[in-house]
Motif scaffolding. Sequence first.
Motif, PDB file in Angstrom:
ATOM      1  N   ASP A  34      35.621   5.379 -25.705  1.00  0.00           N
ATOM      2  CA  ASP A  34      35.964   4.087 -26.289  1.00  0.00           C
ATOM      3  C   ASP A  34      36.255   4.216 -27.784  1.00  0.00           C
ATOM      4  O   ASP A  34      36.791   3.289 -28.401  1.00  0.00           O
ATOM      5  N   LYS A  35      35.947   5.363 -28.373  1.00  0.00           N
ATOM      6  CA  LYS A  35      36.238   5.607 -29.780  1.00  0.00           C
ATOM      7  C   LYS A  35      37.708   5.979 -30.013  1.00  0.00           C
ATOM      8  O   LYS A  35      38.160   5.990 -31.157  1.00  0.00           O
ATOM      9  N   LEU A  36      38.426   6.303 -28.949  1.00  0.00           N
ATOM     10  CA  LEU A  36      39.824   6.697 -29.104  1.00  0.00           C
ATOM     11  C   LEU A  36      40.654   5.491 -29.541  1.00  0.00           C
ATOM     12  O   LEU A  36      40.591   4.428 -28.930  1.00  0.00           O
ATOM     13  N   PRO A  37      41.460   5.637 -30.597  1.00  0.00           N
ATOM     14  CA  PRO A  37      42.272   4.507 -31.079  1.00  0.00           C
ATOM     15  C   PRO A  37      43.318   4.088 -30.049  1.00  0.00           C
ATOM     16  O   PRO A  37      43.757   4.891 -29.210  1.00  0.00           O
ATOM     17  N   ASP A  38      43.718   2.829 -30.116  1.00  0.00           N
ATOM     18  CA  ASP A  38      44.791   2.346 -29.245  1.00  0.00           C
ATOM     19  C   ASP A  38      46.147   2.881 -29.701  1.00  0.00           C
ATOM     20  O   ASP A  38      47.048   3.091 -28.897  1.00  0.00           O
ATOM     21  N   GLY A  39      46.290   3.084 -31.000  1.00  0.00           N
ATOM     22  CA  GLY A  39      47.550   3.591 -31.540  1.00  0.00           C
ATOM     23  C   GLY A  39      47.610   5.107 -31.505  1.00  0.00           C
ATOM     24  O   GLY A  39      46.784   5.774 -30.879  1.00  0.00           O
ATOM     25  N   SER A  63      41.987   9.023 -19.229  1.00  0.00           N
ATOM     26  CA  SER A  63      41.783   7.836 -20.057  1.00  0.00           C
ATOM     27  C   SER A  63      43.074   7.032 -20.201  1.00  0.00           C
ATOM     28  O   SER A  63      43.170   6.144 -21.049  1.00  0.00           O
ATOM     29  N   LYS A  64      44.055   7.387 -19.355  1.00  0.00           N
ATOM     30  CA  LYS A  64      45.337   6.671 -19.271  1.00  0.00           C
ATOM     31  C   LYS A  64      46.202   6.854 -20.527  1.00  0.00           C
ATOM     32  O   LYS A  64      46.923   5.943 -20.936  1.00  0.00           O
ATOM     33  N   ARG A  65      46.097   8.044 -21.125  1.00  0.00           N
ATOM     34  CA  ARG A  65      46.985   8.423 -22.208  1.00  0.00           C
ATOM     35  C   ARG A  65      47.682   9.720 -21.817  1.00  0.00           C
ATOM     36  O   ARG A  65      47.151  10.512 -21.039  1.00  0.00           O
ATOM     37  N   ASN A 114      52.646   5.504 -30.807  1.00  0.00           N
ATOM     38  CA  ASN A 114      51.277   5.343 -30.293  1.00  0.00           C
ATOM     39  C   ASN A 114      50.873   6.430 -29.306  1.00  0.00           C
ATOM     40  O   ASN A 114      50.034   6.201 -28.421  1.00  0.00           O
TER      41      ASN A 114
END
Length: 257
Positions: A34-39, A63-65, A114
């Motif tokens: 949850d610490k991973l930035p959205d951008g 994590s869907k990136r 992003n």
Amino acid sequence: MKESRGTKTAFAIAAGIVRPVMNLMIGRRWRDFDKLPDGGFILCPNHVSEIDPLVVGHAIYSSKRYPRYLAKESLFKVPVLGTLLRRTGQIPVARTSAGASQSLKTAREVLDANGVIIIYPEGTLTRDPDLWPMRGRTGAARLALQTGAPVIPMAHWGAQELFPRYAKGIRLFPRRHVTVTAGDPVDLDDLRDKPLTRTVLTEATERIMRAIATDVAVLRGETAPQVLWDPADHGQAAQGRNFENGSSPKQTKENDS
């Protein structure tokens, strides 16, 4: 980041092959994602095994990136692998100035859209005998300071039990367990408006490596070394499997990027 249909298909094919195999070989736990930035951001993991990119890529994709690595240009010439690297949008790193400039341009475009750029700041598997993170190279710091992108340290532990450093085979039994954890962004704010001198890049790199080492220490339940391992101080080569054969400290320092 909006991905093309071709890129999504290539990732889906690769993930469809890699993820089931990885899930069979390892028990896994992702922590603090949850610490991973959205951008866009630069992800800097520790490097203890040749299988690390699969472990980290598996975690980021889960994590869907979409993970994008800065990879050696020579890997893009390997049959099948090179095609997969190109179709998933991985970024070749060339030794020429023109090639390095293009790599930076592509990485900046990914971050601006992003995306996630993964860089192993050590540049190779750690030479530390106890597998602690070692002295870093300045590439990740340079990209961060040039683009303004946040740097997220990532620590993982357990992959070295599955595939020991420079081993000739995988150790499947007993089943191994790997923990991957995302850290807090590295504070580089006071360095971002300064000229990219060697002093500034070295300071930024030391902060990145110290953040990684601190998070690895938490995973291991141990205390990280106060001074990170420097291959040059131990007569070790900066590249290659036979690093214990060594190279002069001068040559090793000159290989830094």
